[in-house]
Design a protein around this motif. Sequence first.
Motif, PDB file in Angstrom:
ATOM      1  N   ALA A 148       4.952  -4.222  20.218  1.00 33.68           N
ATOM      2  CA  ALA A 148       3.840  -3.445  19.664  1.00 33.68           C
ATOM      3  C   ALA A 148       4.048  -3.177  18.176  1.00 33.68           C
ATOM      4  N   VAL A 149       5.280  -2.837  17.798  1.00 38.95           N
ATOM      5  CA  VAL A 149       5.605  -2.610  16.395  1.00 38.95           C
ATOM      6  C   VAL A 149       5.438  -3.908  15.598  1.00 38.95           C
ATOM      7  N   LEU A 150       5.941  -4.997  16.129  1.00 39.13           N
ATOM      8  CA  LEU A 150       5.870  -6.288  15.441  1.00 39.13           C
ATOM      9  C   LEU A 150       4.425  -6.761  15.273  1.00 39.13           C
ATOM     10  N   ARG A 151       3.590  -6.477  16.243  1.00 41.69           N
ATOM     11  CA  ARG A 151       2.170  -6.838  16.119  1.00 41.69           C
ATOM     12  C   ARG A 151       1.550  -6.198  14.889  1.00 41.69           C
ATOM     13  N   GLU A 152       1.888  -4.930  14.658  1.00 39.67           N
ATOM     14  CA  GLU A 152       1.331  -4.221  13.506  1.00 39.67           C
ATOM     15  C   GLU A 152       1.917  -4.747  12.193  1.00 39.67           C
ATOM     16  N   LYS A 153       3.219  -4.964  12.166  1.00 40.62           N
ATOM     17  CA  LYS A 153       3.868  -5.390  10.926  1.00 40.62           C
ATOM     18  C   LYS A 153       3.515  -6.835  10.565  1.00 40.62           C
ATOM     19  N   LEU A 154       3.213  -7.646  11.564  1.00 37.74           N
ATOM     20  CA  LEU A 154       2.830  -9.042  11.308  1.00 37.74           C
ATOM     21  C   LEU A 154       1.559  -9.115  10.460  1.00 37.74           C
ATOM     22  N   LYS A 155       0.687  -8.126  10.602  1.00 42.38           N
ATOM     23  CA  LYS A 155      -0.587  -8.138   9.893  1.00 42.38           C
ATOM     24  C   LYS A 155      -0.417  -8.092   8.379  1.00 42.38           C
ATOM     25  N   THR A 156       0.683  -7.544   7.902  1.00 46.69           N
ATOM     26  CA  THR A 156       0.908  -7.426   6.450  1.00 46.69           C
ATOM     27  C   THR A 156       2.047  -8.318   5.948  1.00 46.69           C
ATOM     28  N   LEU A 157       2.548  -9.201   6.816  1.00 47.36           N
ATOM     29  CA  LEU A 157       3.699 -10.017   6.436  1.00 47.36           C
ATOM     30  C   LEU A 157       3.397 -10.927   5.249  1.00 47.36           C
ATOM     31  N   ASN A 158       2.247 -11.585   5.250  1.00 47.00           N
ATOM     32  CA  ASN A 158       1.923 -12.474   4.128  1.00 47.00           C
ATOM     33  C   ASN A 158       1.903 -11.710   2.806  1.00 47.00           C
ATOM     34  N   ARG A 159       1.325 -10.516   2.816  1.00 52.61           N
ATOM     35  CA  ARG A 159       1.264  -9.708   1.591  1.00 52.61           C
ATOM     36  C   ARG A 159       2.669  -9.302   1.136  1.00 52.61           C
ATOM     37  N   ASN A 209       5.468 -10.858   1.814  1.00 53.57           N
ATOM     38  CA  ASN A 209       6.169 -12.050   1.322  1.00 53.57           C
ATOM     39  C   ASN A 209       5.751 -12.390  -0.110  1.00 53.57           C
ATOM     40  N   LYS A 210       4.483 -12.153  -0.437  1.00 52.84           N
ATOM     41  CA  LYS A 210       4.009 -12.395  -1.804  1.00 52.84           C
ATOM     42  C   LYS A 210       4.679 -11.440  -2.791  1.00 52.84           C
ATOM     43  N   ILE A 211       4.901 -10.199  -2.376  1.00 50.95           N
ATOM     44  CA  ILE A 211       5.609  -9.242  -3.230  1.00 50.95           C
ATOM     45  C   ILE A 211       7.030  -9.737  -3.494  1.00 50.95           C
ATOM     46  N   ARG A 212       7.689 -10.214  -2.447  1.00 50.21           N
ATOM     47  CA  ARG A 212       9.038 -10.761  -2.607  1.00 50.21           C
ATOM     48  C   ARG A 212       9.041 -11.934  -3.592  1.00 50.21           C
ATOM     49  N   THR A 213       8.041 -12.787  -3.492  1.00 46.28           N
ATOM     50  CA  THR A 213       7.957 -13.951  -4.381  1.00 46.28           C
ATOM     51  C   THR A 213       7.766 -13.518  -5.829  1.00 46.28           C
ATOM     52  N   THR A 214       6.933 -12.507  -6.047  1.00 46.76           N
ATOM     53  CA  THR A 214       6.723 -11.984  -7.399  1.00 46.76           C
ATOM     54  C   THR A 214       8.015 -11.421  -7.973  1.00 46.76           C
ATOM     55  N   LEU A 215       8.761 -10.679  -7.168  1.00 43.41           N
ATOM     56  CA  LEU A 215      10.028 -10.110  -7.630  1.00 43.41           C
ATOM     57  C   LEU A 215      11.058 -11.207  -7.901  1.00 43.41           C
ATOM     58  N   ALA A 216      11.073 -12.240  -7.045  1.00 40.35           N
ATOM     59  CA  ALA A 216      12.005 -13.356  -7.247  1.00 40.35           C
ATOM     60  C   ALA A 216      11.711 -14.068  -8.572  1.00 40.35           C
ATOM     61  N   PRO A 265      10.059  -5.648  -0.017  1.00 38.94           N
ATOM     62  CA  PRO A 265       8.670  -5.419  -0.434  1.00 38.94           C
ATOM     63  C   PRO A 265       8.426  -4.025  -1.021  1.00 38.94           C
ATOM     64  N   VAL A 266       9.420  -3.135  -0.954  1.00 43.65           N
ATOM     65  CA  VAL A 266       9.264  -1.807  -1.560  1.00 43.65           C
ATOM     66  C   VAL A 266      10.060  -1.672  -2.856  1.00 43.65           C
ATOM     67  N   LEU A 267      10.735  -2.733  -3.253  1.00 45.64           N
ATOM     68  CA  LEU A 267      11.460  -2.735  -4.527  1.00 45.64           C
ATOM     69  C   LEU A 267      10.444  -2.778  -5.668  1.00 45.64           C
ATOM     70  N   LYS A 268      10.657  -1.954  -6.690  1.00 45.59           N
ATOM     71  CA  LYS A 268       9.712  -1.859  -7.800  1.00 45.59           C
ATOM     72  C   LYS A 268      10.114  -2.784  -8.954  1.00 45.59           C
ATOM     73  N   SER A 269       9.113  -3.184  -9.720  1.00 46.56           N
ATOM     74  CA  SER A 269       9.347  -4.082 -10.853  1.00 46.56           C
ATOM     75  C   SER A 269      10.308  -3.476 -11.868  1.00 46.56           C
ATOM     76  N   ASP A 270      10.188  -2.172 -12.123  1.00 43.81           N
ATOM     77  CA  ASP A 270      11.090  -1.548 -13.097  1.00 43.81           C
ATOM     78  C   ASP A 270      12.521  -1.489 -12.564  1.00 43.81           C
ATOM     79  N   GLU A 271      12.680  -1.442 -11.233  1.00 49.09           N
ATOM     80  CA  GLU A 271      14.021  -1.482 -10.652  1.00 49.09           C
ATOM     81  C   GLU A 271      14.633  -2.873 -10.826  1.00 49.09           C
ATOM     82  N   VAL A 272      13.817  -3.900 -10.660  1.00 52.54           N
ATOM     83  CA  VAL A 272      14.289  -5.262 -10.902  1.00 52.54           C
ATOM     84  C   VAL A 272      14.683  -5.416 -12.370  1.00 52.54           C
ATOM     85  N   ASP A 273      13.890  -4.852 -13.255  1.00 52.50           N
ATOM     86  CA  ASP A 273      14.235  -4.894 -14.687  1.00 52.50           C
ATOM     87  C   ASP A 273      15.608  -4.275 -14.940  1.00 52.50           C
ATOM     88  N   ARG A 274      15.899  -3.194 -14.242  1.00 51.99           N
ATOM     89  CA  ARG A 274      17.192  -2.530 -14.419  1.00 51.99           C
ATOM     90  C   ARG A 274      18.344  -3.401 -13.919  1.00 51.99           C
TER      91      ARG A 274
END
Length: 365
Positions: free
Chosen positions: A238-249, A251-258, A346-355
């Motif tokens: 049940a938890v995974l069903r909900e989290k799957l709905k935002t997985l693509n988004r 993953n895109k955040i991770r790609t931006t940070l990478a 996906p909760v890591l911030k851009s300014d934290e990556v800068d640091r």
Amino acid sequence: MNKISFLDLKKVNDIHEEKINKAIERVIKSGRYVLGPEVEKFERSFAKFCGTKYSVGVGNGLEALHLILSAYGFGGNDEIIVPSNTYIATWLAVEMCGAKVVPVEPKIGSYNIDPSLIEARITKRTKAILVVHLYGQTVEMDPIKDIADKYELKIIEDSAQAHGAIYKDKKAGNLGDASGFSFYPGKNLGALGDGGAVTTNDRNLAEKIRFLRNYGSKIKYKNKFKGVNSRLDELQAAVLREKLKTLNRENKIRTTLAKQYLNNLDNKNITLPSLATDCSSVWHLFVIRIKERKQLAKFLSKNNIETLIHYPIPPNKQKAYINEGYGSFPISERIHKEVLSLPMSPVLKSDEVDRVIFYINKFYN
């Protein structure tokens, strides 16, 4: 100065808190807690996400691989090609079904198994090639498929770190004959405990795994096979069903940070990760290499930046395998001595990556 966590799971799950709470309440009120409608709905959703016909929920990622190998009937003197550079679970799954691991070195750039080295390791006893999409990057599959076709071998994917990663036009989980996934909490798609799944387009394989995960039974007290207890819980599904709905988004955040890391890290002492041709990554981990790993990790820690090592000891050097005669794998062993995983989520911030970038660029530069 606030601490930058390697991975803050509480923050990751806080994003989904309302939906997770409703999902848990739904399960509690249903009175169905094992192999019920939540598992069935998640299996359909996850199969659709991966582009496969079937998905079977199981207890964890290790058992997903073990069940695939067992369902194919591998064991005895059978040999399974595996990466030398991987987490030990890949090797353990093979040995759990009684087969033998035959390790193959990785490409130093991608960290994934080197297709050009596989054919030399094949014997009359080889039954399958087990690839690992390590750190979230897909393996170069076309040359591996050519080898598998030539020798009539199965291709099994360990997709534990690659939920949503793409090779050419297909996702991990749909690049071989079957794939094992993990939903350990720290994965890109993580449960609130253990969980796993098998994906495949093989109806007979999926059906057999449905038996094997439940003591070899689909009808209570009638056991067709000698199975195990490896079932995905209703709560986790049940938890995974909900989290799957935002997985693509996410993953895109991770790609931006990478990309932010890749475009701005500038230190001659470090080696950045690279993508192989036609491969993509969902950046489960962002892993650099540096000979002075211990010193850099300590330096970052002093500046409130948390890092981890994936992984400090290769399987062939673990005590569990030290007396089994696998010998040395120099490329893998070098990787394990040098890799350092930087903060990524996906909760890591851009300014934290800068640091993080600032202090790495400052180190020995």
